[in-house]
Design an enzyme around this catalytic site. Sequence first.
Site, PDB file in Angstrom:
ATOM      1  N   GLU A 126      35.299  87.808  40.653  1.00 45.02           N
ATOM      2  CA  GLU A 126      34.953  87.759  42.087  1.00 45.02           C
ATOM      3  C   GLU A 126      36.154  88.082  42.946  1.00 45.02           C
ATOM      4  OE1 GLU A 126      32.859  84.268  43.499  1.00 45.02           O
ATOM      5  OE2 GLU A 126      33.514  84.630  45.557  1.00 45.02           O
TER       6      GLU A 126
ATOM      7  N   HIS B 298      25.804  87.775  45.315  1.00 45.19           N
ATOM      8  CA  HIS B 298      25.429  86.354  45.213  1.00 45.19           C
ATOM      9  C   HIS B 298      24.680  85.971  46.485  1.00 45.19           C
ATOM     10  CE1 HIS B 298      27.844  84.696  41.748  1.00 45.19           C
ATOM     11  NE2 HIS B 298      28.197  85.970  41.773  1.00 45.19           N
ATOM     12  N   GLY B 299      24.058  84.812  46.461  1.00 46.26           N
ATOM     13  CA  GLY B 299      23.356  84.346  47.655  1.00 46.26           C
ATOM     14  C   GLY B 299      22.206  85.265  48.010  1.00 46.26           C
TER      15      GLY B 299
ATOM     16  N   ASP C 105      27.493  80.737  35.325  1.00 46.14           N
ATOM     17  CA  ASP C 105      27.671  81.101  36.735  1.00 46.14           C
ATOM     18  C   ASP C 105      28.809  80.291  37.386  1.00 46.14           C
ATOM     19  OD1 ASP C 105      26.924  82.476  39.019  1.00 46.14           O
ATOM     20  OD2 ASP C 105      25.338  81.063  39.578  1.00 46.14           O
ATOM     21  N   HIS C 106      29.718  80.974  38.053  1.00 42.23           N
ATOM     22  CA  HIS C 106      30.806  80.322  38.807  1.00 42.23           C
ATOM     23  C   HIS C 106      31.632  79.361  37.964  1.00 42.23           C
ATOM     24  CE1 HIS C 106      29.800  81.840  42.783  1.00 42.23           C
ATOM     25  NE2 HIS C 106      28.534  81.660  42.469  1.00 42.23           N
TER      26      HIS C 106
ATOM     27  N   ASP D 172      35.012  82.363  38.482  1.00 47.17           N
ATOM     28  CA  ASP D 172      35.123  82.274  39.934  1.00 47.17           C
ATOM     29  C   ASP D 172      36.534  81.831  40.313  1.00 47.17           C
ATOM     30  OD1 ASP D 172      35.031  81.822  42.598  1.00 47.17           O
ATOM     31  OD2 ASP D 172      33.171  80.667  42.584  1.00 47.17           O
TER      32      ASP D 172
ATOM     33  N   ASN E 167      21.787  87.717  42.551  1.00 51.38           N
ATOM     34  CA  ASN E 167      21.632  86.315  42.126  1.00 51.38           C
ATOM     35  C   ASN E 167      20.660  85.581  43.052  1.00 51.38           C
ATOM     36  OD1 ASN E 167      23.818  87.169  40.650  1.00 51.38           O
ATOM     37  ND2 ASN E 167      25.077  85.388  41.066  1.00 51.38           N
TER      38      ASN E 167
ATOM     39  N   GLY F  76      22.712  79.532  49.436  1.00 50.33           N
ATOM     40  CA  GLY F  76      21.837  78.618  50.167  1.00 50.33           C
ATOM     41  C   GLY F  76      21.106  79.334  51.280  1.00 50.33           C
TER      42      GLY F  76
ATOM     43  N   THR G 243      18.096  79.601  45.450  1.00 56.08           N
ATOM     44  CA  THR G 243      17.541  78.750  46.510  1.00 56.08           C
ATOM     45  C   THR G 243      16.093  79.099  46.873  1.00 56.08           C
ATOM     46  OG1 THR G 243      19.744  78.452  47.418  1.00 56.08           O
ATOM     47  CG2 THR G 243      17.916  77.967  48.898  1.00 56.08           C
TER      48      THR G 243
HETATM   49  P1  13P Z   1      21.132  81.443  46.321  1.00 59.80           P
HETATM   50  O1  13P Z   1      20.940  80.029  45.839  1.00 59.80           O
HETATM   51  O2  13P Z   1      21.568  81.499  47.726  1.00 59.80           O
HETATM   52  O3  13P Z   1      19.973  82.306  46.021  1.00 59.80           O
HETATM   53  O4  13P Z   1      22.392  82.017  45.488  1.00 59.80           O
HETATM   54  C1  13P Z   1      22.339  82.019  44.109  1.00 59.80           C
HETATM   55  C2  13P Z   1      23.645  82.463  43.571  1.00 59.80           C
HETATM   56  O5  13P Z   1      24.324  83.288  44.142  1.00 59.80           O
HETATM   57  C3  13P Z   1      24.082  81.894  42.282  1.00 59.80           C
HETATM   58  O6  13P Z   1      25.325  82.356  41.896  1.00 59.80           O
END
Ligand code: 13P
Length: 290
Positions: free
Chosen positions: A137, A209-210, A86-87, A107, A231, A181, A234
Amino acid sequence: MTKLVNIKEMLKNAYKNKYAIPHININNLAWTKTALLAAEEFKSPIIISASYGATKYFGGYNVVYSVVNSMVSDLNITVPVALHFDHGSYEQCVKALEAGFSSVMYDGSHELFKVNYENTKELVSLCKKYNASLEAEIGQIGGEEDGIISSGVIVSDTNEAIKMKELGVDALAVGIGNIHGQYPSTWKSLDFDTLEKIDKDCKMPLVLHGGSGIPSEQIKKAIKNGIAKVNVNTELQLVNAKAIKEFVLFGKIDQDKNFDPRKISNAGMEAVHKLLKEKFTEFGSINRIK
Ligand code: 13P
């Protein structure tokens, strides 16, 4: 022998049938086992993902590969499992591929588009060599980085998306107001106009993502509009921390042999398992594997 698959076929199927593959970031060994067993239980394909930070925490790229690949084997996991980096920076993606990861995300979003494009192009051919898949991305995903909070409103340029598609990437992460996050209380919504435009112009699996904390109806609408991989990290970390906190505060830690670190960890993993089921249900990935 690798048991892992890349994300090409699973994403194609998800995109076509309008559901999303859960991308679960692993934070430790127990997390990996919980995610794999949940995927098997609910017959969902899964993308097990490790960031550079998680990879360092495990002890290195080879450790992550060995743990995930051996678990798939020893736990008799039959649903498709991809191990995704990831990234990654360009160099990190190369290392992950060398170690046996079946998929990487490059990324390049903090680079000029020209640099992002050129590096992505090179990684497309390297991934072919390894039979691995590549996520690129465009735009930027907001979130906290070095203490600076970005609102995540940076919107992707559709022309850039088309150019990336033409390179032959397997998935495209889009910055559409999503952030890593916890979302601030002032955050309103994903930018669906941009998402719909990218989907219409590109017709390929897109990545959100997020994925933590976005209202369910927005996740479902995003999946209808081309998101085929969500994804999540958090939100799972938060339920794990809450469960362990309660285990300690309610005195369970002092009962029987609950001082055993595995019992403390299990308290968190039960909460993670419960939320995984909710996420798989929301993404529509349950019972996709017969
Ligand atoms: P969150 O931690 O916000 O769920 O995002 C995870 C993410 O996008 C990992 O690439």
